[in-house]
Design an enzyme around this catalytic site. Structure first.
Site, PDB file in Angstrom:
ATOM      1  N   TYR A  66      14.084  -6.098  15.661  1.00  0.00           N
ATOM      2  CA  TYR A  66      13.876  -5.975  14.211  1.00  0.00           C
ATOM      3  C   TYR A  66      15.028  -6.591  13.413  1.00  0.00           C
ATOM      4  O   TYR A  66      14.793  -7.333  12.455  1.00  0.00           O
ATOM      5  CB  TYR A  66      13.726  -4.493  13.886  1.00  0.00           C
ATOM      6  CG  TYR A  66      13.686  -4.136  12.419  1.00  0.00           C
ATOM      7  CD1 TYR A  66      12.524  -4.292  11.665  1.00  0.00           C
ATOM      8  CD2 TYR A  66      14.815  -3.598  11.774  1.00  0.00           C
ATOM      9  CE1 TYR A  66      12.482  -3.928  10.321  1.00  0.00           C
ATOM     10  CE2 TYR A  66      14.775  -3.230  10.439  1.00  0.00           C
ATOM     11  CZ  TYR A  66      13.607  -3.400   9.709  1.00  0.00           C
ATOM     12  OH  TYR A  66      13.571  -3.045   8.373  1.00  0.00           O
ATOM     13  N   ASP A  82      -3.537  -9.793   7.214  1.00  0.00           N
ATOM     14  CA  ASP A  82      -2.425  -9.646   8.154  1.00  0.00           C
ATOM     15  C   ASP A  82      -1.436 -10.801   7.930  1.00  0.00           C
ATOM     16  O   ASP A  82      -1.763 -11.959   8.198  1.00  0.00           O
ATOM     17  CB  ASP A  82      -2.983  -9.687   9.587  1.00  0.00           C
ATOM     18  CG  ASP A  82      -1.911  -9.448  10.633  1.00  0.00           C
ATOM     19  OD1 ASP A  82      -0.704  -9.443  10.284  1.00  0.00           O
ATOM     20  OD2 ASP A  82      -2.273  -9.260  11.812  1.00  0.00           O
ATOM     21  N   VAL A  83      -0.234 -10.478   7.477  1.00  0.00           N
ATOM     22  CA  VAL A  83       0.737 -11.538   7.189  1.00  0.00           C
ATOM     23  C   VAL A  83       1.165 -12.296   8.444  1.00  0.00           C
ATOM     24  O   VAL A  83       1.731 -13.388   8.345  1.00  0.00           O
ATOM     25  CB  VAL A  83       1.986 -11.007   6.437  1.00  0.00           C
ATOM     26  CG1 VAL A  83       1.620 -10.354   5.122  1.00  0.00           C
ATOM     27  CG2 VAL A  83       2.814 -10.066   7.313  1.00  0.00           C
ATOM     28  N   THR A 116      18.856   2.988   4.433  1.00  0.00           N
ATOM     29  CA  THR A 116      17.755   3.809   4.972  1.00  0.00           C
ATOM     30  C   THR A 116      17.002   4.465   3.824  1.00  0.00           C
ATOM     31  O   THR A 116      17.546   5.285   3.089  1.00  0.00           O
ATOM     32  CB  THR A 116      18.281   4.856   5.955  1.00  0.00           C
ATOM     33  OG1 THR A 116      18.958   4.160   7.023  1.00  0.00           O
ATOM     34  CG2 THR A 116      17.138   5.662   6.551  1.00  0.00           C
ATOM     35  N   SER A 150       0.837  -1.212   0.000  1.00  0.00           N
ATOM     36  CA  SER A 150       0.000   0.000   0.000  1.00  0.00           C
ATOM     37  C   SER A 150       0.865   1.252   0.000  1.00  0.00           C
ATOM     38  O   SER A 150       0.463   2.289  -0.538  1.00  0.00           O
ATOM     39  CB  SER A 150      -0.932  -0.002   1.216  1.00  0.00           C
ATOM     40  OG  SER A 150      -0.192  -0.207   2.399  1.00  0.00           O
ATOM     41  N   SER A 186      17.288  -6.319   4.648  1.00  0.00           N
ATOM     42  CA  SER A 186      17.767  -4.982   5.028  1.00  0.00           C
ATOM     43  C   SER A 186      19.268  -5.013   5.249  1.00  0.00           C
ATOM     44  O   SER A 186      19.839  -6.065   5.580  1.00  0.00           O
ATOM     45  CB  SER A 186      17.091  -4.548   6.331  1.00  0.00           C
ATOM     46  OG  SER A 186      17.687  -3.369   6.834  1.00  0.00           O
ATOM     47  N   LYS A 193      15.332  -9.392  10.018  1.00  0.00           N
ATOM     48  CA  LYS A 193      15.874  -9.097   8.686  1.00  0.00           C
ATOM     49  C   LYS A 193      16.999 -10.075   8.345  1.00  0.00           C
ATOM     50  O   LYS A 193      17.152 -10.482   7.192  1.00  0.00           O
ATOM     51  CB  LYS A 193      16.336  -7.645   8.620  1.00  0.00           C
ATOM     52  CG  LYS A 193      15.172  -6.662   8.709  1.00  0.00           C
ATOM     53  CD  LYS A 193      14.355  -6.648   7.429  1.00  0.00           C
ATOM     54  CE  LYS A 193      12.893  -6.744   7.577  1.00  0.00           C
ATOM     55  NZ  LYS A 193      12.140  -6.683   6.326  1.00  0.00           N
TER      56      LYS A 193
HETATM   57  N1  NDP Z   1      12.413   2.106   4.886  1.00  0.00           N
HETATM   58  C1  NDP Z   1      13.602   1.582   5.150  1.00  0.00           C
HETATM   59  O1  NDP Z   1      14.572   2.293   5.487  1.00  0.00           O
HETATM   60  C2  NDP Z   1      13.808   0.123   5.028  1.00  0.00           C
HETATM   61  C3  NDP Z   1      12.761  -0.763   4.955  1.00  0.00           C
HETATM   62  N2  NDP Z   1      13.025  -2.097   4.842  1.00  0.00           N
HETATM   63  C4  NDP Z   1      11.927  -3.046   4.761  1.00  0.00           C
HETATM   64  O2  NDP Z   1      11.081  -2.686   3.703  1.00  0.00           O
HETATM   65  C5  NDP Z   1       9.796  -3.243   3.922  1.00  0.00           C
HETATM   66  C6  NDP Z   1       8.746  -2.212   3.587  1.00  0.00           C
HETATM   67  O3  NDP Z   1       8.852  -1.144   4.476  1.00  0.00           O
HETATM   68  P1  NDP Z   1       8.665   0.384   4.046  1.00  0.00           P
HETATM   69  O4  NDP Z   1       8.231   0.484   2.671  1.00  0.00           O
HETATM   70  O5  NDP Z   1       9.888   1.086   4.466  1.00  0.00           O
HETATM   71  O6  NDP Z   1       7.532   0.831   5.083  1.00  0.00           O
HETATM   72  P2  NDP Z   1       6.006   1.235   4.944  1.00  0.00           P
HETATM   73  O7  NDP Z   1       5.548   1.417   6.334  1.00  0.00           O
HETATM   74  O8  NDP Z   1       5.851   2.344   3.980  1.00  0.00           O
HETATM   75  O9  NDP Z   1       5.317  -0.054   4.299  1.00  0.00           O
HETATM   76  C7  NDP Z   1       4.964  -1.162   5.048  1.00  0.00           C
HETATM   77  C8  NDP Z   1       3.952  -1.946   4.285  1.00  0.00           C
HETATM   78  O10 NDP Z   1       3.726  -3.196   4.960  1.00  0.00           O
HETATM   79  C9  NDP Z   1       2.352  -3.309   5.226  1.00  0.00           C
HETATM   80  N3  NDP Z   1       2.141  -4.064   6.449  1.00  0.00           N
HETATM   81  C10 NDP Z   1       2.556  -3.766   7.698  1.00  0.00           C
HETATM   82  N4  NDP Z   1       2.173  -4.726   8.544  1.00  0.00           N
HETATM   83  C11 NDP Z   1       1.505  -5.638   7.819  1.00  0.00           C
HETATM   84  C12 NDP Z   1       0.859  -6.846   8.127  1.00  0.00           C
HETATM   85  N5  NDP Z   1       0.842  -7.321   9.382  1.00  0.00           N
HETATM   86  N6  NDP Z   1       0.250  -7.535   7.138  1.00  0.00           N
HETATM   87  C13 NDP Z   1       0.254  -7.054   5.877  1.00  0.00           C
HETATM   88  N7  NDP Z   1       0.861  -5.925   5.519  1.00  0.00           N
HETATM   89  C14 NDP Z   1       1.469  -5.217   6.485  1.00  0.00           C
HETATM   90  C15 NDP Z   1       1.814  -1.913   5.284  1.00  0.00           C
HETATM   91  O11 NDP Z   1       0.406  -1.961   5.033  1.00  0.00           O
HETATM   92  P3  NDP Z   1      -0.643  -0.989   5.769  1.00  0.00           P
HETATM   93  O12 NDP Z   1      -0.296   0.381   5.262  1.00  0.00           O
HETATM   94  O13 NDP Z   1      -1.957  -1.472   5.337  1.00  0.00           O
HETATM   95  O14 NDP Z   1      -0.375  -1.131   7.216  1.00  0.00           O
HETATM   96  C16 NDP Z   1       2.612  -1.263   4.167  1.00  0.00           C
HETATM   97  O15 NDP Z   1       2.044  -1.590   2.922  1.00  0.00           O
HETATM   98  C17 NDP Z   1       9.789  -3.730   5.375  1.00  0.00           C
HETATM   99  O16 NDP Z   1       9.949  -5.134   5.392  1.00  0.00           O
HETATM  100  C18 NDP Z   1      11.033  -3.064   5.971  1.00  0.00           C
HETATM  101  O17 NDP Z   1      11.572  -3.841   7.005  1.00  0.00           O
HETATM  102  C19 NDP Z   1      14.283  -2.597   4.779  1.00  0.00           C
HETATM  103  C20 NDP Z   1      15.332  -1.754   4.839  1.00  0.00           C
HETATM  104  C21 NDP Z   1      15.191  -0.337   4.981  1.00  0.00           C
HETATM  105  C1  LIG Z   2      13.207   1.565   9.564  1.00  0.00           C
HETATM  106  C2  LIG Z   2      14.647   1.935   9.584  1.00  0.00           C
HETATM  107  O1  LIG Z   2      14.794   3.287   9.346  1.00  0.00           O
HETATM  108  C3  LIG Z   2      15.382   1.235   8.513  1.00  0.00           C
HETATM  109  O2  LIG Z   2      14.996  -0.115   8.502  1.00  0.00           O
HETATM  110  C4  LIG Z   2      16.002  -0.799   8.050  1.00  0.00           C
HETATM  111  O3  LIG Z   2      15.930  -1.965   7.843  1.00  0.00           O
HETATM  112  C5  LIG Z   2      17.190   0.062   7.834  1.00  0.00           C
HETATM  113  O4  LIG Z   2      18.329  -0.542   8.274  1.00  0.00           O
HETATM  114  C6  LIG Z   2      16.869   1.277   8.595  1.00  0.00           C
HETATM  115  O5  LIG Z   2      17.301   1.147   9.935  1.00  0.00           O
END
Ligand code: NDP
Ligand SMILES: C[C@H](O)[C@@H]1OC(=O)[C@H](O)[C@@H]1O
Length: 253
Positions: A156, A63-64, A188, A14, A143, A160
């Site tokens: 967390y 919900d995953v 990040t 989303s 990550s 990862k």
């Molecule tokens: N941003 C960063 O710096 C980094 C992010 N990541 C990873 O990237 C991935 C995406 O995160 P990011 O895009 O940053 O964050 P966002 O918060 O923008 O996106 C998270 C997404 O996961 C969904 N979500 C959360 N919980 C659930 C659940 N229980 N079941 C189904 N869907 C769920 C959310 O849906 P809804 O909106 O409906 O809750 C949303 O679509 C994560 O796995 C994060 O660990 C990895 C490295 C760095």
């Molecule tokens: C959510 C954090 O900003 C982000 O998540 C990760 O996995 C990266 O390492 C950053 O810490």
């Protein structure tokens, strides 16, 4: 068009990285089914963006953390699109909290969403690909935190590392079926997940100075590598982990 007519599933699409990956896959010619938890409006707008590119898009809530969601998502995606060629495990949470007083519920929820969720989702997608008998590509969003620690991420970072490890073992288990399994390791990336943590401009600037490419990442920076790993350009790549961090990991001094 790297993914012409491929059927792609993305969890947590989303917002953020998942959303960018889903829309980018559509831009490369794929039909896309997205999973999300609560962001109905954001999911609908992601589907609209996919459809604006002339591709089929479908949003399926779930919900995953609930193992039953995995089979449900794959079944509904197959109902809508006919098959699964590419699966992107992306859904995740990072509720920043100190180690010494980590609430049990926060620890357990993070494990269930990020790691258990990945396990059962990848398993369901893989079973569908095996049934289809034509291989496939699975990409997990791990990550840089699989490789390095974070003071407020003790619950967390192990998830990862676990997702990264899951891709390595799944690559072995699924290679005989022609299914490739890889992870991307973003640094990040500016998304909702870290909006509060990076609200402090000083912290944000400090993080950026540690990145050789000079800036924090954007969701589209990660979408490209995901599309690459999904595509036939990466046909001999499996069990690999691709850092997408602007060089942050190698910047010791
Ligand atoms: N941003 C960063 O710096 C980094 C992010 N990541 C990873 O990237 C991935 C995406 O995160 P990011 O895009 O940053 O964050 P966002 O918060 O923008 O996106 C998270 C997404 O996961 C969904 N979500 C959360 N919980 C659930 C659940 N229980 N079941 C189904 N869907 C769920 C959310 O849906 P809804 O909106 O409906 O809750 C949303 O679509 C994560 O796995 C994060 O660990 C990895 C490295 C760095
Ligand atoms: C959510 C954090 O900003 C982000 O998540 C990760 O996995 C990266 O390492 C950053 O810490």
């Amino acid at each position: 068009m790297l993914l012409k007519d491929k059927k792609v599933l993305v969890t947590g699409a989303s917002t953020g990285i998942g959303r960018a990956a889903a829309i980018s896959a559509a831009g490369h010619g794929a039909d896309v089914a997205i999973n999300f938890l609560a962001g109905d409006d954001e999911a609908a707008s992601c589907v609209a963006a996919i459809e604006a590119l002339g591709r089929k898009g479908v949003a399926i809530a779930g919900d995953v953390a609930d193992p039953a969601t995995a089979g449900d998502f794959v079944a509904k995606a197959v109902e809508a699109m006919g098959r699964v060629d590419i699966f992107v495990n992306n859904a995740g949470i990072c509720p920043f909290h100190a180690f010494l007083d980590m609430p049990v519920a926060t620890f357990e929820r993070t494990m269930r969403v990020n790691l258990h969720g990945a396990y059962f989702m990848v398993q369901a997608a893989a079973n569908q690909m095996v049934r289809q008998g034509q291989g496939g590509s699975i990409i997990a969003v791990s990550s840089i935190s699989a490789l390095v620690g974070g003071e407020y991420q003790t619950h967390y970072t192990p998830t990862k590392a676990g997702v990264h490890s899951l891709m390595q073992s799944a690559a072995i288990a699924l290679g005989k079926h022609g299914i490739r399994c890889n992870s991307v390791l973003p640094g990040t990336i500016l998304t909702d997940i870290n909006m509060d943590d990076l609200a402090d401009p000083e912290k944000r600037a400090r993080m950026a100075t540690r990145i050789p490419l000079g800036r924090l990442g954007e969701p589209d920076d990660v979408a490209g590598p995901i599309v690459f790993l999904a595509s036939d350009l990466a046909r001999y790549v499996t069990g690999a982990a691709l850092l997408v961090d602007g060089g942050a990991f190698v910047n010791l001094q």
